[in-house]
Design a protein around this motif. Structure first.
Motif, mmCIF file in Angstrom:
data_model
loop_
_atom_site.group_PDB
_atom_site.id
_atom_site.type_symbol
_atom_site.label_atom_id
_atom_site.label_comp_id
_atom_site.label_asym_id
_atom_site.label_seq_id
_atom_site.Cartn_x
_atom_site.Cartn_y
_atom_site.Cartn_z
ATOM 1 N N ARG A 22 0.823 -1.209 0.000
ATOM 2 C CA ARG A 22 0.000 0.000 0.000
ATOM 3 C C ARG A 22 0.859 1.262 0.000
ATOM 4 O O ARG A 22 1.835 1.342 0.741
ATOM 5 N N ILE A 23 0.460 2.225 -0.824
ATOM 6 C CA ILE A 23 1.068 3.560 -0.753
ATOM 7 C C ILE A 23 0.223 4.344 0.238
ATOM 8 O O ILE A 23 -0.810 4.920 -0.096
ATOM 9 N N MET A 24 0.654 4.351 1.490
ATOM 10 C CA MET A 24 -0.167 4.885 2.570
ATOM 11 C C MET A 24 -0.226 6.411 2.588
ATOM 12 O O MET A 24 -1.199 7.006 3.042
ATOM 13 N N GLY A 25 0.809 7.054 2.111
ATOM 14 C CA GLY A 25 0.836 8.508 2.093
ATOM 15 C C GLY A 25 2.214 9.019 1.737
ATOM 16 O O GLY A 25 3.167 8.249 1.600
ATOM 17 N N GLY A 26 2.311 10.310 1.601
ATOM 18 C CA GLY A 26 3.597 10.909 1.278
ATOM 19 C C GLY A 26 3.465 12.397 1.062
ATOM 20 O O GLY A 26 2.361 12.926 0.901
ATOM 21 N N ALA A 27 4.596 13.082 1.047
ATOM 22 C CA ALA A 27 4.587 14.536 0.887
ATOM 23 C C ALA A 27 5.914 15.011 0.324
ATOM 24 O O ALA A 27 6.965 14.402 0.570
ATOM 25 N N THR B 99 11.173 14.573 -0.675
ATOM 26 C CA THR B 99 9.943 13.794 -0.702
ATOM 27 C C THR B 99 10.086 12.621 0.243
ATOM 28 O O THR B 99 11.172 12.035 0.371
ATOM 29 N N ALA B 100 8.993 12.278 0.919
ATOM 30 C CA ALA B 100 8.922 11.083 1.757
ATOM 31 C C ALA B 100 7.655 10.331 1.397
ATOM 32 O O ALA B 100 6.618 10.939 1.110
ATOM 33 N N VAL B 101 7.737 9.012 1.403
ATOM 34 C CA VAL B 101 6.600 8.154 1.092
ATOM 35 C C VAL B 101 6.565 7.031 2.116
ATOM 36 O O VAL B 101 7.610 6.458 2.458
ATOM 37 N N VAL B 102 5.371 6.709 2.615
ATOM 38 C CA VAL B 102 5.195 5.583 3.536
ATOM 39 C C VAL B 102 4.461 4.458 2.808
ATOM 40 O O VAL B 102 3.428 4.687 2.169
ATOM 41 N N LEU B 103 5.030 3.264 2.883
ATOM 42 C CA LEU B 103 4.447 2.077 2.269
ATOM 43 C C LEU B 103 4.105 1.057 3.362
ATOM 44 O O LEU B 103 4.781 1.012 4.400
ATOM 45 N N GLY B 104 3.084 0.251 3.111
ATOM 46 C CA GLY B 104 2.688 -0.760 4.092
ATOM 47 C C GLY B 104 2.474 -2.105 3.425
ATOM 48 O O GLY B 104 1.839 -2.194 2.367
ATOM 49 N N ALA B 105 3.014 -3.156 4.043
ATOM 50 C CA ALA B 105 2.859 -4.508 3.492
ATOM 51 C C ALA B 105 1.505 -5.066 3.908
ATOM 52 O O ALA B 105 0.935 -4.667 4.934
#
Length: 366
Positions: free
Chosen positions: A250-255, A360-366
């Protein structure tokens, strides 16, 4: 609805002048894009858009070239972006926005960069003087706040009290981790005989200490080498992910956030704060992180300033042990993160700084 990454792969990262030196942007990017489609089980006709980050190619629309070279239908227009080093993660955030808004169902997002074949830049003058070659374009309208990147890294080291020995130790650890890592064929697409990142090597404190400074505490041992490489992720909706039988990331969020132009290496802290605020997470929730190592000092400052656990950062080594194909580096970090999360589970973070004081930062979730 959260956008899902169902395939993530990259080329090896090869220092400029190496095995990829003769490969054009489409020659470098198309095989990786095709491999990502095969992994995803997606037919070319299903692709709605291709977003490609590129910083050195001299303009045009590299995304269109890569899409056509990969055999995608002519209706796939291709979107090229340039946010320098941050572009590879920005491509993922754009893909997320397209999919979650239902503007697209299948988006391939990534980056491709050939440092070896980058065009020469010439500055023209209105008074008739001959054109003058230049290497770094302006990243700030104020010359006194637009330093050379190595000088900016040394200023960061001074501001945060990070010694050359600290930077060298980080670089040595990056190479050691990369030498001990096992990268799967699903992650690295074999090209030109390259199935692993060839730059990783054994380093020692005494060897690093003998390298001459480039700027203050910055040396060739604790900064990433210029390189060629490509990386792509296939981004789809949750519904399509389930129908294809994938266990997506999942691409949970980012900015993406801006900060001080003269200290670009610290900008990821602002991007991480915004991402954590957006997702309701904190550094304590991060099981695995890919923090860009254009310079060892920026990785150290960002890890210390964000309270990330150093043990979870760049588990398979970072850009110091691979090289830095600018426009592709953000997606390479995301691909690395995807494959680590498939092994470990949990939540991961990828972040990268870019010239001009942005990140840029991106949070991913398995």
């Amino acid at each position: 609805m959260t956008a899902q990454i169902i395939a993530a792969c990259r080329s090896a990262v090869v220092p400029r002048g190496g095995a990829f030196a003769a490969l054009s942007l489409p020659d470098l990017g198309a095989p990786v894009l095709q491999a990502a489609l095969r992994q995803a089980g997606i037919a070319p006709a299903q692709v709605d858009e291709v977003i490609v980050s590129n910083a050195l190619g001299g303009g045009g629309n590299p995304a269109r070239l890569v899409a056509l070279a990969a055999g995608l239908p002519e209706h796939v227009a291709g979107l090229s972006i340039d946010r320098q080093c941050a572009g590879g993660l920005d491509a993922l955030l754009l893909a997320k926005a397209l999919v979650e808004s239902s503007a697209a169902h299948v988006v391939i997002a990534g980056g491709v960069e050939s440092y070896s074949l980058r065009p020469q830049r010439l500055r023209n003058f209105p008074d008739g003087r001959p054109p003058e070659p230049y290497d770094q374009p302006p990243f700030s309208p104020w010359p006194d706040r637009d330093p050379d990147m190595a000088q900016a890294a040394d200023a960061l080291a001074q501001a945060y009290g990070i010694s050359r020995a600290d930077q060298d130790a980080w670089a040595i650890a990056s190479h050691r981790k990369a030498m001990g890592a096992c990268f799967s064929a699903e992650e690295i697409v074999g090209m030109e005989g390259q199935t692993n990142d060839p730059f990783a090597r054994r380093m020692s404190p005494s060897l690093a200490a003998r390298v001459k400074p480039v700027a203050g505490s910055i040396t060739a041992a604790n900064m990433a080498v210029a390189a060629d490489g490509a990386a792509f992720c296939v981004v789809v909706s949750e519904q399509l992910c389930r129908s294809l039988g994938h266990s997506g990331i999942r691409i949970m969020g980012g900015a993406t956030k801006g900060d001080q132009p003269e200290l670009p290496g610290i900008a990821p802290l602002a991007a991480m704060r915004a991402t954590f605020d957006q997702t309701g997470l904190s550094a304590r929730n991060i099981a695995c992180a890919e923090v860009m190592e254009a310079f060892a000092v920026q990785a150290i400052a960002c890890v210390q300033g964000s309270d990330l656990d150093p043990a979870c950062v760049n588990i398979g080594g970072g850009a110091l042990a691979r090289g830095h194909p600018i426009g592709a580096s953000g997606t390479i970090n995301a691909v690395r993160l995807c494959h680590e999360l498939r092994k470990t589970g949990g939540t991961g973070l990828a972040t990268i700084a870019a010239a001009g004081g942005i990140a840029t930062a991106v949070v991913l979730g398995a």
